[in-house]
Design a protein around this motif. Structure first.
Motif, PDB file in Angstrom:
ATOM      1  N   VAL A  99       0.856  -1.175   0.000  1.00 39.75           N
ATOM      2  CA  VAL A  99       0.000   0.000   0.000  1.00 39.75           C
ATOM      3  C   VAL A  99       0.896   1.229   0.000  1.00 39.75           C
ATOM      4  O   VAL A  99       1.757   1.372   0.863  1.00 39.75           O
ATOM      5  N   GLN A 100       0.657   2.102  -0.953  1.00 38.75           N
ATOM      6  CA  GLN A 100       1.458   3.319  -1.091  1.00 38.75           C
ATOM      7  C   GLN A 100       0.486   4.498  -1.134  1.00 38.75           C
ATOM      8  O   GLN A 100      -0.509   4.446  -1.856  1.00 38.75           O
ATOM      9  N   THR A 101       0.745   5.513  -0.328  1.00 37.06           N
ATOM     10  CA  THR A 101      -0.133   6.681  -0.313  1.00 37.06           C
ATOM     11  C   THR A 101       0.650   7.920  -0.709  1.00 37.06           C
ATOM     12  O   THR A 101       1.845   8.006  -0.459  1.00 37.06           O
ATOM     13  N   TRP A 102      -0.054   8.856  -1.304  1.00 35.78           N
ATOM     14  CA  TRP A 102       0.569  10.119  -1.701  1.00 35.78           C
ATOM     15  C   TRP A 102      -0.131  11.274  -0.999  1.00 35.78           C
ATOM     16  O   TRP A 102      -1.292  11.186  -0.638  1.00 35.78           O
ATOM     17  N   GLN A 134       4.463   4.021   3.049  1.00 41.78           N
ATOM     18  CA  GLN A 134       4.342   2.690   2.459  1.00 41.78           C
ATOM     19  C   GLN A 134       4.059   1.675   3.557  1.00 41.78           C
ATOM     20  O   GLN A 134       4.635   1.757   4.632  1.00 41.78           O
ATOM     21  N   THR A 156      -4.868   9.797  -2.583  1.00 39.32           N
ATOM     22  CA  THR A 156      -4.378   8.861  -3.589  1.00 39.32           C
ATOM     23  C   THR A 156      -3.737   7.674  -2.886  1.00 39.32           C
ATOM     24  O   THR A 156      -2.834   7.842  -2.068  1.00 39.32           O
ATOM     25  N   THR A 157      -4.235   6.484  -3.185  1.00 41.97           N
ATOM     26  CA  THR A 157      -3.698   5.252  -2.611  1.00 41.97           C
ATOM     27  C   THR A 157      -3.506   4.238  -3.721  1.00 41.97           C
ATOM     28  O   THR A 157      -4.398   4.038  -4.539  1.00 41.97           O
ATOM     29  N   PHE A 158      -2.344   3.635  -3.760  1.00 41.10           N
ATOM     30  CA  PHE A 158      -2.052   2.584  -4.725  1.00 41.10           C
ATOM     31  C   PHE A 158      -1.940   1.259  -3.979  1.00 41.10           C
ATOM     32  O   PHE A 158      -1.322   1.200  -2.919  1.00 41.10           O
ATOM     33  N   LEU A 159      -2.521   0.217  -4.532  1.00 37.86           N
ATOM     34  CA  LEU A 159      -2.402  -1.130  -3.990  1.00 37.86           C
ATOM     35  C   LEU A 159      -1.672  -1.981  -5.019  1.00 37.86           C
ATOM     36  O   LEU A 159      -2.097  -2.068  -6.170  1.00 37.86           O
ATOM     37  N   TYR A 160      -0.582  -2.586  -4.605  1.00 37.70           N
ATOM     38  CA  TYR A 160       0.190  -3.469  -5.475  1.00 37.70           C
ATOM     39  C   TYR A 160       0.147  -4.871  -4.875  1.00 37.70           C
ATOM     40  O   TYR A 160       0.346  -5.039  -3.675  1.00 37.70           O
ATOM     41  N   SER A 174     -14.266   0.342  -2.067  1.00 38.47           N
ATOM     42  CA  SER A 174     -13.950   1.606  -1.403  1.00 38.47           C
ATOM     43  C   SER A 174     -15.218   2.207  -0.828  1.00 38.47           C
ATOM     44  O   SER A 174     -16.235   2.319  -1.514  1.00 38.47           O
TER      45      SER A 174
END
Length: 176
Positions: A99-102, A134, A156-160, A174
């Protein structure tokens, strides 16, 4: 041995096999407990410690995963508790969600397995020296999880998907 004060997770693909212990070994596994040697054992990597015992030479259970006893993200009712090790031995399929946030600073992420709502895991993430916060919890596949933040949710959140096998699907819902 393991890395003490571990701020980052290890993969559930870490594995071990063909281990033999001497006759005087009293602990095959030990995930530490709060105290002078291990401090509070509350860093993200400490909480998410896990390894795959391929042949059962460590645990006596073939194709088993060993994690920290208080990690309810990886547990299920058939897991075996080993208090002496501060560990739980489980079967299943495990992977990680990166999980990565901006545009956020120093948020803690709370992730809860839907079956165990009273046993959340709070991750502080790598955010002190990183350009963006992260988090990387180890999860059991085919289970539901809920994420909360200790402040306003990141815009903004990315899930890898990390350490997943091919053709594994994930559903994200969500509630923003």
């Amino acid at each position: 041995g393991f890395l003490m004060k571990n701020s980052w997770q290890i993969t559930p693909r870490n594995n071990i096999s063909l281990v033999k212990f001497g006759p005087h070994v009293s602990l095959n596994v030990f995930f530490g407990k709060p105290g002078p040697w291990f401090e509070d054992c509350e860093m993200d990597g400490d909480k998410n410690s896990i390894f795959h015992d391929i042949d059962g030479s460590v645990t006596g259970y073939k194709d088993a995963y060993v994690g920290r006893m208080d990690n309810y993200l990886i547990r299920h009712p058939s897991c075996v508790n080993v208090s002496k090790w501060n560990a739980v031995i489980c079967s299943g399929t495990y992977a990680q969600v990166y999980v990565q946030t901006w545009s956020t600073q120093n948020l803690s992420m709370t992730i809860t397995r839907d079956e165990y709502p009273s046993n959340p895991m709070v991750l502080r993430g790598i955010n002190q020296k990183a350009a963006f916060p992260q988090y990387q919890p180890v999860v059991m596949l085919e289970k539901g999880y809920t994420i909360h933040w200790n402040g306003p949710a990141p815009r903004t959140t990315f899930l890898y998907l990390v350490n997943f096998n091919k053709y594994v699907s994930v559903t994200v819902i969500s509630n923003s």
